[in-house]
Design an enzyme around this catalytic site. Structure first.
Site, PDB file in Angstrom:
ATOM      1  N   HIS A  15      41.472  18.073  -7.257  1.00  0.00           N
ATOM      2  CA  HIS A  15      41.560  19.248  -8.157  1.00  0.00           C
ATOM      3  C   HIS A  15      40.515  19.104  -9.252  1.00  0.00           C
ATOM      4  CE1 HIS A  15      44.056  22.447 -10.317  1.00  0.00           C
ATOM      5  NE2 HIS A  15      43.001  22.221 -11.086  1.00  0.00           N
ATOM      6  N   HIS A  17      37.285  21.128 -11.721  1.00  0.00           N
ATOM      7  CA  HIS A  17      36.486  22.272 -12.197  1.00  0.00           C
ATOM      8  C   HIS A  17      35.084  21.773 -12.504  1.00  0.00           C
ATOM      9  CE1 HIS A  17      40.123  24.764 -12.890  1.00  0.00           C
ATOM     10  NE2 HIS A  17      40.680  23.582 -13.112  1.00  0.00           N
ATOM     11  N   LYS A 105      43.658  29.209  -3.988  1.00  0.00           N
ATOM     12  CA  LYS A 105      44.272  28.851  -5.258  1.00  0.00           C
ATOM     13  C   LYS A 105      45.018  30.038  -5.850  1.00  0.00           C
ATOM     14  CE  LYS A 105      45.213  26.560  -9.007  1.00  0.00           C
ATOM     15  NZ  LYS A 105      44.419  25.746  -9.913  1.00  0.00           N
ATOM     16  N   HIS A 142      48.912  26.970  -9.404  1.00  0.00           N
ATOM     17  CA  HIS A 142      49.044  26.734 -10.845  1.00  0.00           C
ATOM     18  C   HIS A 142      50.472  27.167 -11.178  1.00  0.00           C
ATOM     19  CE1 HIS A 142      47.567  26.340 -15.068  1.00  0.00           C
ATOM     20  NE2 HIS A 142      48.707  26.991 -15.235  1.00  0.00           N
ATOM     21  N   HIS A 180      48.606  19.667 -10.738  1.00  0.00           N
ATOM     22  CA  HIS A 180      48.767  19.088 -12.079  1.00  0.00           C
ATOM     23  C   HIS A 180      50.209  19.170 -12.602  1.00  0.00           C
ATOM     24  CE1 HIS A 180      48.188  23.305 -12.981  1.00  0.00           C
ATOM     25  NE2 HIS A 180      46.887  23.262 -12.881  1.00  0.00           N
ATOM     26  N   ASP A 253      41.945  17.582 -12.464  1.00  0.00           N
ATOM     27  CA  ASP A 253      41.891  18.813 -13.263  1.00  0.00           C
ATOM     28  C   ASP A 253      40.905  18.657 -14.418  1.00  0.00           C
ATOM     29  OD1 ASP A 253      42.401  21.446 -13.846  1.00  0.00           O
ATOM     30  OD2 ASP A 253      44.213  21.056 -14.999  1.00  0.00           O
TER      31      ASP A 253
HETATM   32  O1  DOR Z   1      43.535  22.943 -18.926  1.00  0.00           O
HETATM   33  C1  DOR Z   1      43.159  23.638 -18.006  1.00  0.00           C
HETATM   34  N1  DOR Z   1      41.853  24.004 -17.861  1.00  0.00           N
HETATM   35  N2  DOR Z   1      44.049  24.077 -17.137  1.00  0.00           N
HETATM   36  C2  DOR Z   1      43.743  24.969 -16.199  1.00  0.00           C
HETATM   37  O2  DOR Z   1      44.618  25.358 -15.476  1.00  0.00           O
HETATM   38  C3  DOR Z   1      42.358  25.511 -16.068  1.00  0.00           C
HETATM   39  C4  DOR Z   1      41.390  24.623 -16.675  1.00  0.00           C
HETATM   40  C5  DOR Z   1      40.042  25.283 -16.885  1.00  0.00           C
HETATM   41  O3  DOR Z   1      39.502  25.863 -15.920  1.00  0.00           O
HETATM   42  O4  DOR Z   1      39.525  25.243 -17.996  1.00  0.00           O
HETATM   43 ZN    ZN Z   2      42.700  23.200 -12.895  1.00  0.00          ZN
END
Ligand code: DOR
Ligand code: ZN
Length: 356
Positions: A15, A17, A105, A142, A180, A253
């Site tokens: 997971h 980003h 997702k 989520h 998460h 995450d």
């Molecule tokens: O803290 C987070 N940041 N939780 C999320 O679900 C998305 C993520 C983000 O993309 O910034």
């Molecule tokens: Zn995330």
């Protein structure tokens, strides 16, 4: 005997980003050092809802990797699509065919960063979920309700009760990852669910509880979603992660935001753990006396769930203290002609394990 060194198969971050554009070019290298593969989240400013977009994003990631001048890095991005009210069964079949898309997702609309295009009513996604169940495409969740009347610390639990339990009954063969997880109720749900219903756990939810958001003042770099919970919940997560159960695996995450976007009157949610992820997880497993369980959690259970072979590369972690930098370079802001910074998790403090 205390272990001072551990070698494992190069792990997978299930997971992650990485954004796109300038930010991607910076952050992808941190992940490629630590991980062999990563499940790439689709919540870009323009959500990745179509197969062609995922293909273009896949190319952009590979390009950023090769531009970084690390030709020895052999890192594989595992793409996902962003589920919306309008995702068709046809899109799911195309995604399966593509060979690069590994999951969809689900963001409840308004739950987090770039989730405005998310799902407004889960029943709208039934045609897509039916196709996903049929072709074995996992749903990544989520797990928070968005009703502003529900207390923010209860939103995961309420989601499990009101959305996830009915959903898993309506689609009894659908592969689901509750992402998460942050509560003992989530652990209880996963423990009692079918084998194909699993969860990822972040390093930050294993290391700190909600007091860390308010230590001596407000700490924007400890704000993420789902928000940190009480100590009893953190302890339940540590127990689950270090239990040896194949239902729990690694997903950082890691969610980069520029320093100014975090340190703001309305700061963004997300912690940047990609820089020192495996060092942080090693600390958790060592403290729980479970270093022998780290490799399965980090390198096997996730890969097994996604039907991927274990990677042949290896990493070594050594018990060795080092100082985490106060900040790291992030994207160049061309409008301001200034360089943005990103604040890594543990900035200005120490890690007790080091990745080699
Ligand atoms: O803290 C987070 N940041 N939780 C999320 O679900 C998305 C993520 C983000 O993309 O910034
Ligand atoms: Zn995330």
């Amino acid at each position: 005997m205390t272990m001072t060194q551990i070698t494992l198969s190069k792990p997978d971050d299930m997971h992650l980003h990485v954004r796109n554009g300038e930010a991607l070019k910076r952050v992808i290298h941190d992940t490629a050092k630590q991980f062999a593969r990563a499940i790439i989240m689709p919540n870009l400013a323009t959500p990745v809802t179509q197969v062609e977009q995922a293909q273009a994003y896949h190319q952009e990631i590979l390009q950023a990797l090769s531009d970084g001048g690390h030709p020895d890095v052999d890192f594989h991005p595992l793409m996902t699509l962003y589920l919306t009210d309008n995702t068709t069964a046809e899109t799911i079949y195309q995604a399966k065919e593509s060979g690069i898309i590994h999951a969809l997702k689900l963001y409840p609309a308004g739950a987090t960063t770039n989730s405005d295009a998310g799902v407004t009513d889960i029943t709208n996604t039934y045609p897509a979920l039916t196709a996903m169940q049929e072709v074995g495409m996992p749903l990544l969740v989520h797990g928070e309700v968005t009703d502003p009347h529900i207390d923010i610390f209860d939103r995961e639990y309420v989601f499990i009760e009101t959305i996830l339990k009915p959903l898993s009954k309506a689609f009894p063969a659908l592969k689901i990852v509750l992402e998460h997880i942050t509560t003992k109720q989530a652990v209880e749900f996963i423990d009692n669910a079918a084998d194909h219903i699993v969860a990822t756990i972040t390093a930050h939810h294993l290391l700190i509880n909600r007091n860390a958001i308010f230590t001596g003042g407000i700490r924007p770099h400890h704000y993420c979603l789902p928000v940190l919970k009480r100590e009893e919940h953190r302890l339940a997560l540590v127990k689950a992660a270090t239990s040896g159960s194949p239902k729990y695996f690694l997903g950082t995450d890691s969610a980069p935001h520029a320093q100014h976007a975090k340190e703001s009157a309305c700061g963004c949610a997300g912690m940047y753990t990609a820089f020192n992820a495996m060092e942080l997880y090693a600390e958790v497993f060592e403290k729980a006396n479970a270093l022998d369980k780290l490799e399965d959690f980090a390198s096997s259970y996730g890969a097994n769930f996604y039907g991927l072979p274990k990677t042949e590369k290896q990493i070594t972690l050594k018990k060795e203290s080092w100082d985490v930098p106060h900040d790291l370079p992030y994207a160049t802001d061309t409008t301001k002609e200034s360089d943005e910074k990103i604040i890594p998790f543990r900035a200005g403090e120490q890690c007790s394990w080091k990745l080699y």
